[in-house]
Write a protein that holds these residues in place. Structure first.
Motif, PDB file in Angstrom:
ATOM      1  N   LEU A  15       0.811  -1.213   0.000  1.00 21.16           N
ATOM      2  CA  LEU A  15       0.000   0.000   0.000  1.00 21.16           C
ATOM      3  C   LEU A  15       0.848   1.269   0.000  1.00 21.16           C
TER       4      LEU A  15
ATOM      5  N   GLY B  66     -13.493  -4.028   4.970  1.00 14.78           N
ATOM      6  CA  GLY B  66     -13.577  -2.717   4.358  1.00 14.78           C
ATOM      7  C   GLY B  66     -14.641  -1.836   4.973  1.00 14.78           C
TER       8      GLY B  66
ATOM      9  N   ALA C 150     -10.635   2.408  -1.269  1.00 16.03           N
ATOM     10  CA  ALA C 150      -9.851   1.712  -2.285  1.00 16.03           C
ATOM     11  C   ALA C 150     -10.148   0.216  -2.305  1.00 16.03           C
ATOM     12  N   VAL C 151     -11.277  -0.184  -1.745  1.00 15.91           N
ATOM     13  CA  VAL C 151     -11.603  -1.610  -1.650  1.00 15.91           C
ATOM     14  C   VAL C 151     -11.643  -2.267  -3.025  1.00 15.91           C
TER      15      VAL C 151
ATOM     16  N   TYR D 223      -7.964  -2.097  -4.867  1.00 15.86           N
ATOM     17  CA  TYR D 223      -6.852  -2.875  -4.329  1.00 15.86           C
ATOM     18  C   TYR D 223      -6.655  -4.163  -5.133  1.00 15.86           C
TER      19      TYR D 223
ATOM     20  N   SER E 145      -8.969   2.971   2.678  1.00 19.12           N
ATOM     21  CA  SER E 145      -9.549   1.713   3.154  1.00 19.12           C
ATOM     22  C   SER E 145      -9.382   0.587   2.141  1.00 19.12           C
ATOM     23  N   VAL E 146      -9.090  -0.629   2.650  1.00 19.09           N
ATOM     24  CA  VAL E 146      -8.970  -1.815   1.800  1.00 19.09           C
ATOM     25  C   VAL E 146      -9.597  -3.015   2.498  1.00 19.09           C
ATOM     26  N   SER E 147      -9.789  -4.088   1.732  1.00 21.26           N
ATOM     27  CA  SER E 147     -10.374  -5.318   2.264  1.00 21.26           C
ATOM     28  C   SER E 147      -9.609  -6.517   1.727  1.00 21.26           C
TER      29      SER E 147
ATOM     30  N   GLY F 163      -9.520  -6.563   6.996  1.00 18.73           N
ATOM     31  CA  GLY F 163      -9.348  -5.380   6.172  1.00 18.73           C
ATOM     32  C   GLY F 163      -8.360  -4.450   6.825  1.00 18.73           C
TER      33      GLY F 163
END
Length: 419
Positions: free
Chosen positions: A56, A69, A180-181, A184, A210-212, A223
């Protein structure tokens, strides 16, 4: 065996993630304990955090691990809003067509916490109207708590010009959160680089992302929220302060290890997978147009780029994994069920709204009619997708569309007769 073309909802867990998860489960120890077992668990946890952070473009200390997420998005938006509200900033700028994790969060803040939500319109391809965003940012700037936006739309695949949006907000001292789920694993993410390239004022611009895990082959229920060192947020969860006093709770070492394994592999293979999936996606789009000539592609068109225009790169601003069509004269749900019966699994939109017979709010935000918004089908590719999967979908589509069209015609005739 069914053909699975709903990778935007979730994608199969990678073998490397399963192996890392099961191995970590055999290790006893709470990572907050100071004895040897606890410290071994902590080392495993922090190694995973650093590996995820590497994908990231952030520091390990900046990565807050979450349950997914949705929690990351809630923590970013609510936490930033509550913090900024203390100085009188109550406006939240949000593009229309966001994921429901954002929509429901800001609407809750509006109903219960005094937020003023300002919706930024989209254009016909799903891009944020930059003129409208800039006008909102320039008006009563001190009252703006934050800007939040979805980098890559989970339904129609439109990729927003993230750095342009961040730079606009940074120029007037407003913090930004990126969902940014969906991006990613498909787009290169460099948190530090984006901050540096768009920096303007302290405590502004990109501060949260944010990501998951389950979108990239990791486990469901894991996440992360990248939160810059200078960001101040009010926590959602209290009790222990294990992660920077921002998120409390015993940390899930096994989930973190599995997340890290998936992130490492997805990051290493992103460029090659993007090339492979682009080819599959473009063949799928061309095949749908040949099979159903009146089908309408939603979002940027990577196959039928029009010459000229002020932003020629916009045709490329589509997720490599996404093909989203509307099929005039039939319901998307009908098409989905008929394709499912033929052994092909797709979706009509966000899995978070599955089962709710409502037209797509994303398409409505793009100016499409309710009929159009109810006739949508989303086909999304992933690591396991093959040419044979695309062939199977294209082979099943004409008959499914014909049946769904007849059902739609019968419904319309019945409705007219009832009048």
């Amino acid at each position: 065996m069914p053909v699975y073309l709903d990778h935007a909802a979730t994608t199969p867990v990678l073998p490397e993630a399963i192996e890392a998860y099961t191995r970590a489960l055999t290790q006893v120890g709470n990572p907050s304990s100071i004895h040897s077992a606890g410290q071994n668990a902590k080392r495993m946890l922090e190694d995973a955090r650093e590996r995820i952070a590497d994908t990231l473009g952030c520091q390990g200390i900046e990565l807050v691990l979450t349950s997914g997420g949705t929690e990351a998005i809630n923590l970013a938006i609510k936490g930033l809003f509550w913090s900024r509200r203390q100085s009188g900033a109550t406006r939240i700028l949000v593009p229309e067509g966001e994921h429901h994790a954002t929509l429901d969060t800001v609407e809750w803040l509006e109903s219960y916490e005094g937020a003023e939500v300002e919706w930024i319109p989209l254009d016909a391809q799903g891009f944020v109207r930059m003129d409208a965003l800039e006008a909102s940012l320039r008006r009563d700037t001190s009252s703006i708590a934050l800007v939040t936006f979805l980098w890559a739309n989970n339904e129609v695949g439109t990729i927003q010009p993230a750095e342009r949006i961040i730079a606009l907000a940074a120029s007037v001292g407003v913090p930004v959160h990126i969902d940014a789920v969906s991006a990613y694993g498909h787009l290169p993410i460099d948190f530090a680089g984006m901050r540096a390239r768009t920096a303007s004022k302290a405590l502004s611009g990109l501060v949260a992302l944010s990501v998951s895990a389950h979108k990239i082959g990791g486990p469901i229920g894991a996440g992360g929220l990248v939160l810059s060192r200078d960001a101040t947020v009010v926590p959602l969860i209290h009790g222990g302060g294990q992660q920077r006093q921002v998120r409390s709770g015993t940390q899930d070492v096994a989930a973190a290890a599995a997340f890290a394994a998936a992130a490492t592999k997805a990051h290493a293979e992103r460029a090659s997978e993007a090339q492979r999936l682009t080819s599959l996606r473009d063949r799928l789009i061309a095949g749908v147009r040949a099979a159903v000539p009146n089908a309408v592609l939603s979002g940027p068109d990577p196959v039928g780029r029009e010459p000229g225009g002020s932003e020629p790169d916009r045709a490329d601003a589509r997720l490599v994994s996404n093909a989203h069509f509307t099929f005039p004269g039939c319901q998307g749900d009908s098409l989905l069920f008929l394709l499912d019966a033929a052994g092909v699994e797709v979706s009509t939109g966000s899995a978070c709204q599955a089962g709710i017979p409502e037209p797509s709010h994303v398409l409505l935000a793009m100016g499409r009619s309710e009929d159009d918004a109810g006739s949508a089908l989303r086909i999304t590719l992933g690591r396991t997708s093959t040419d044979a999967d695309v062939d199977a979908f294209l082979a099943a589509l004409p008959d499914a569309y014909a049946q769904a069209s007849r059902a739609g015609l019968a419904t319309r005739e019945s409705s007219l007769g009832a009048r």
